[in-house]
Scaffold this active site. Structure first.
Site, short mmCIF file in Angstrom:
data_model
loop_
_atom_site.label_atom_id
_atom_site.label_comp_id
_atom_site.label_asym_id
_atom_site.label_seq_id
_atom_site.Cartn_x
_atom_site.Cartn_y
_atom_site.Cartn_z
N SER A 189 0.85 -1.09 -0.48
CA SER A 189 0.08 0.00 -0.06
C SER A 189 0.81 1.36 -0.27
CB SER A 189 -1.15 -0.35 0.83
OG SER A 189 -1.94 1.33 1.48
N TYR A 202 -1.71 -0.87 10.45
CA TYR A 202 -2.12 -1.59 9.47
C TYR A 202 -0.69 -1.08 8.30
CZ TYR A 202 -3.91 -1.39 4.34
OH TYR A 202 -4.35 -1.79 2.97
#
Ligand code: NAD
Ligand code: MG
Length: 297
Positions: A189, A202
């Protein structure tokens, strides 16, 4: 309808308006998204680039995994579709699309935070498809929490289990069965480089995924097995509508990118196909950033 083939201004190729505030429970369902996402259902055109290949895709029911699964099937691969049991309805929609492409689809519900279940997916693939030569680790857990004081150990643990440990378990279990030519694609990401303050756990897993993939790529290159990463920016998926973002951020979701809009999963199908196929034969240890122009290291 926008597609990935027609010469077009990319800033307006897909929805530019942002998204209505909404909140789904659990991991969320694609079929409950207000403002439907585009996974290439109507548009992805295969050219036989994955003919005869055998793919395991995690998180294949919705979002980015759905786009990858559809594209893999239209390129000629059979696909095992991993999903959570509560995502059965979404997964069935994807299976129907894979079968409509003339390929085998196998539903494989499993909670990836469970080591036994994660490892078993490899054997499900071997049994159902007669081998395994593509692993696309797309499943991910993202829960936004403003204050570190409110991040429970259970959440921290589950985020690492689903995002990092499952990848390790699946790849380790598959290695004895992967032929030279096999390809592994992990999903990172933009959060690996530009972490949001409310995504401490995360974002950290996504940096770990980049690093794990670079180490593994070097280890496996002499065996002819390639490992690459896709690092998306903001994409419209159930993840974002089920606690991945604060709900009041959804109307602006994607507007922070130089392109000024969120991505659609359909824009990632070709990326997973490129990294899975022989077209990327000399590419390994690479992270392909698909993020509307946000600078990355
Ligand atoms: P999504 O919600 O459609 O997909 C995530 C999937 O993860 C779910 O469908 C679910 O099947 C799976 N999952 C979650 N917890 C699980 C568990 N315990 N066991 C098994 N499966 C589990 O959302 P998406 O955005 O398509 O996410 C796919 C990947 O893309 C994730 O790794 C995510 O981190 C990454 N990503 C997404 C964005 C974005 O903006 N949407 C940006 C960067 C990276
Ligand atoms: Mg889902």
């Amino acid at each position: 309808m926008a597609d990935q083939y027609t010469f077009t201004d990319p800033t307006t190729q897909y929805r530019t308006e942002g998204f209505p505030e909404q909140q789904q429970d659990g991991t969320g369902l694609d079929e409950d998204l207000q403002v439907t996402a585009d996974h290439g259902e109507q548009t992805y055109r295969g050219t036989g680039r994955l003919t005869g290949r055998k793919a395991l895709v995690t998180g294949a029911d919705s979002g980015i995994g759905r786009a990858a699964a559809i594209a893999f099937a239209r390129e000629g691969a059979d696909v095992v579709l991993n999903h959570l049991p509560e995502e059965q309805a979404d997964a069935e929609d994807v299976a129907a699309l894979v079968e409509a492409a003339g390929q085998k689809a196998v539903l494989a519900p499993a909670d990836l935070s469970d080591e036994t279940a994660a490892r078993a997916l490899v054997h499900t693939t071997l049994d159902a498809l007669g081998g395994i030569d593509i692993i696309a680790n797309v499943a991910g857990k993202q829960v936004y929490v403003d204050d570190l004081a409110d991040v429970t150990t259970a959440q921290f643990d589950a985020t690492f289990k689903v995002n990092v440990y499952a990848m390790f378990w699946i790849i380790q279990e598959a290695l004895p069965h992967l032929p030279a030519g096999a390809t592994i694609i992990n999903t990172s990401s933009i959060q690996a480089y530009q972490p949001s303050p409310g995504l401490v756990d995360y974002a950290t897993t996504k940096a770990a995924i980049n690093t794990m993939s670079k180490a593994l790529a070097q280890q496996l290159a002499p065996k002819g097995i390639r490992v690459n990463v896709v690092a998306p920016g903001p994409f419209w998926t159930p993840l974002q509508a089920s606690g991945g973002q604060p709900t009041d951020a959804l109307p602006e979701f994607g507007s922070e990118t130089p392109m000024g809009r969120a991505g659609q999963p359909a824009e990632l199908g070709p990326v997973y196909v490129f990294l899975a196929s022989q077209e990327s034969s000399y590419v390994t240890g690479e992270t392909l950033n698909v993020n509307g122009g946000m600078p990355t290291p």
